[in-house]
Enzyme design. Structure first.
Site, mmCIF file in Angstrom:
data_model
loop_
_atom_site.group_PDB
_atom_site.id
_atom_site.type_symbol
_atom_site.label_atom_id
_atom_site.label_comp_id
_atom_site.label_asym_id
_atom_site.label_seq_id
_atom_site.Cartn_x
_atom_site.Cartn_y
_atom_site.Cartn_z
ATOM 1 N N ALA A 11 2.450 -2.579 4.260
ATOM 2 C CA ALA A 11 1.865 -1.670 5.322
ATOM 3 C C ALA A 11 1.468 -2.673 6.655
ATOM 4 C CB ALA A 11 0.868 -0.888 4.847
ATOM 5 N N ASN B 71 1.274 2.596 11.250
ATOM 6 C CA ASN B 71 0.197 3.087 12.504
ATOM 7 C C ASN B 71 0.401 2.150 13.713
ATOM 8 O OD1 ASN B 71 -1.311 1.284 10.572
ATOM 9 N ND2 ASN B 71 -2.304 0.883 12.636
ATOM 10 N N HIS C 290 -7.344 3.972 7.351
ATOM 11 C CA HIS C 290 -6.819 3.607 6.113
ATOM 12 C C HIS C 290 -5.863 4.887 5.730
ATOM 13 C CE1 HIS C 290 -5.606 1.591 2.897
ATOM 14 N NE2 HIS C 290 -6.090 2.230 1.933
ATOM 15 N N MET D 72 -2.455 -7.427 6.422
ATOM 16 C CA MET D 72 -3.602 -8.315 5.631
ATOM 17 C C MET D 72 -3.077 -8.886 4.418
ATOM 18 S SD MET D 72 -6.605 -5.793 6.310
ATOM 19 C CE MET D 72 -6.978 -4.768 8.043
ATOM 20 N N SER D 73 -1.459 -9.044 4.437
ATOM 21 C CA SER D 73 -0.971 -9.362 3.117
ATOM 22 C C SER D 73 0.178 -10.478 3.426
ATOM 23 C CB SER D 73 -0.628 -8.235 2.408
ATOM 24 O OG SER D 73 0.263 -7.534 2.782
ATOM 25 N N TYR E 190 -9.126 -10.032 1.495
ATOM 26 C CA TYR E 190 -10.364 -9.181 1.902
ATOM 27 C C TYR E 190 -10.891 -8.726 0.465
ATOM 28 C CZ TYR E 190 -7.157 -5.141 1.487
ATOM 29 O OH TYR E 190 -6.330 -4.101 1.268
ATOM 30 N N GLU E 191 -10.258 -8.640 -0.817
ATOM 31 C CA GLU E 191 -10.994 -8.322 -1.958
ATOM 32 C C GLU E 191 -11.822 -9.469 -2.440
ATOM 33 O OE1 GLU E 191 -8.180 -5.820 -4.506
ATOM 34 O OE2 GLU E 191 -6.799 -6.735 -3.026
ATOM 35 N N HIS F 13 -2.689 1.103 -4.429
ATOM 36 C CA HIS F 13 -2.110 0.115 -5.232
ATOM 37 C C HIS F 13 -2.318 0.300 -6.540
ATOM 38 C CE1 HIS F 13 -1.512 -3.178 -2.070
ATOM 39 N NE2 HIS F 13 -2.208 -2.254 -1.096
ATOM 40 N N SER G 25 0.802 -1.228 -0.216
ATOM 41 C CA SER G 25 0.013 0.026 -0.077
ATOM 42 C C SER G 25 0.867 1.354 -0.085
ATOM 43 C CB SER G 25 -0.990 0.163 1.252
ATOM 44 O OG SER G 25 -1.767 -1.093 1.031
ATOM 45 N N HIS H 208 -5.512 -9.034 -2.392
ATOM 46 C CA HIS H 208 -5.623 -9.349 -0.792
ATOM 47 C C HIS H 208 -6.754 -10.254 -0.973
ATOM 48 C CE1 HIS H 208 -3.898 -5.264 -0.898
ATOM 49 N NE2 HIS H 208 -3.123 -5.794 -0.019
HETATM 50 N N1 HPA Z 1 -3.937 -3.830 11.036
HETATM 51 C C1 HPA Z 1 -3.897 -4.647 9.740
HETATM 52 N N2 HPA Z 1 -3.599 -4.401 8.894
HETATM 53 C C2 HPA Z 1 -3.031 -3.241 8.673
HETATM 54 C C3 HPA Z 1 -2.676 -2.394 9.880
HETATM 55 C C4 HPA Z 1 -3.201 -2.857 11.030
HETATM 56 O O1 HPA Z 1 -3.308 -1.970 12.047
HETATM 57 N N3 HPA Z 1 -1.999 -1.130 9.181
HETATM 58 C C5 HPA Z 1 -1.771 -1.449 7.932
HETATM 59 N N4 HPA Z 1 -2.106 -2.727 7.835
#
Ligand code: HPA
Length: 253
Positions: A93, A215, A227, A191-192, A65-66, A41, A10, A63
């Protein structure tokens, strides 16, 4: 000749723009390729050279989740293997679970915990491509981490190591889930990455994983996760990541 594959997460796409003899192909033009729909992306394959090394960059990934299956998410690894990739760099990320991290840190992935509930190798195995039960005891190459640490020192970066826990998303974690992840040994959450790294190990590739802590994970700071924060931190760090990749990739053998 062997090539180095790079998967950019990302908002981390800037490295691809720095290659020599660059050639870009949108994923939509490659048959069988899962299109990436996530914001931040780019969705293109970029080939080029870096100090004499052939590099194939995937700017953007699919991903779970898509709605893609783990097999679809890992499909690009097949393509990279066919194009002669033996070394793979994966970036992502991630949320910082380890309290010693701070947003903007780059962390070398030392290992992962697969909490996706799926595995891209489920189904028939083609033994000519890799073993039925691949070893994962050094899924992220120790040698490559050392190379990255040395390169980091030269750039004035202190690169810590950490364990990446993969969850499906797309909802961010609850604070209780983050406490659970810390208890089971995770330093990072995202998530990847894990489907691709499993497929890459199956194909015998050596892997370097780099997380950008975009984060702090849920419940650590008195603020909500967005996001936008992930994108903004990626934007802030992407040139540092690109410099690290430029220093490391020509050394990956
Ligand atoms: N959680 C899950 N996936 C992420 C996060 C998070 O805090 N930050 C970036 N991708």
């Amino acid at each position: 000749m062997s090539a180095v594959g790079v998967i950019l997460g990302s908002g981390l796409g800037s490295f691809a723009d720095t290659l020599e003899n660059r050639k870009e192909t949108p994923y939509s033009e490659i048959p069988g390729w899962p299109a990436s729909t996530a914001i931040g992306h780019a969705g293109k394959l970029v080939t080029g050279r870096l100090c004499g090394t052939e590099v194939i960059v995937l700017a953007g990934r699919a991903h779970l989740y898509e709605g893609y299956t783990a097999q679809q998410v890992a499909y690009p690894i097949r393509e990279l293997a066919c194009r002669g990739v033996t070394s793979l760099v994966v970036t992502n990320a991630a949320g910082g679970v380890n309290l010693n991290y701070k947003p903007g840190d780059l962390v070398l992935i030392s290992d992962h915990i697969n909490l996706l509930g799926v595995n891209p190798l489920i189904g028939a195995n083609d033994a000519s491509l890799g073993p039925r039960f691949p070893d994962m005891s050094e899924a992220y190459s120790r040698d490559y981490r050392e190379i990255a640490k040395q390169a980091g020192v030269a750039l004035g970066l202190t690169l810590q190591e950490g364990v990446y826990a993969a969850v499906s998303g797309p909802s961010y974690e609850t604070p209780a889930e983050i406490r659970f992840l810390r208890t089971i040994g995770a330093d990072l959450v995202g998530m990847s990455t894990v489907p691709e790294v499993i497929a890459a190990n199956h194909r015998g590739m050596k892997v370097l994983g780099i997380s950008c802590v975009t984060n702090m994970a849920a419940g650590i700071l008195p603020q909500k996760l967005t996001h936008q924060e992930v994108i903004d931190t990626g934007e802030r760090v992407k040139d540092t990541l690109a410099a690290l990749l430029r220093a490391v990739i020509p050394q990956l053998k």
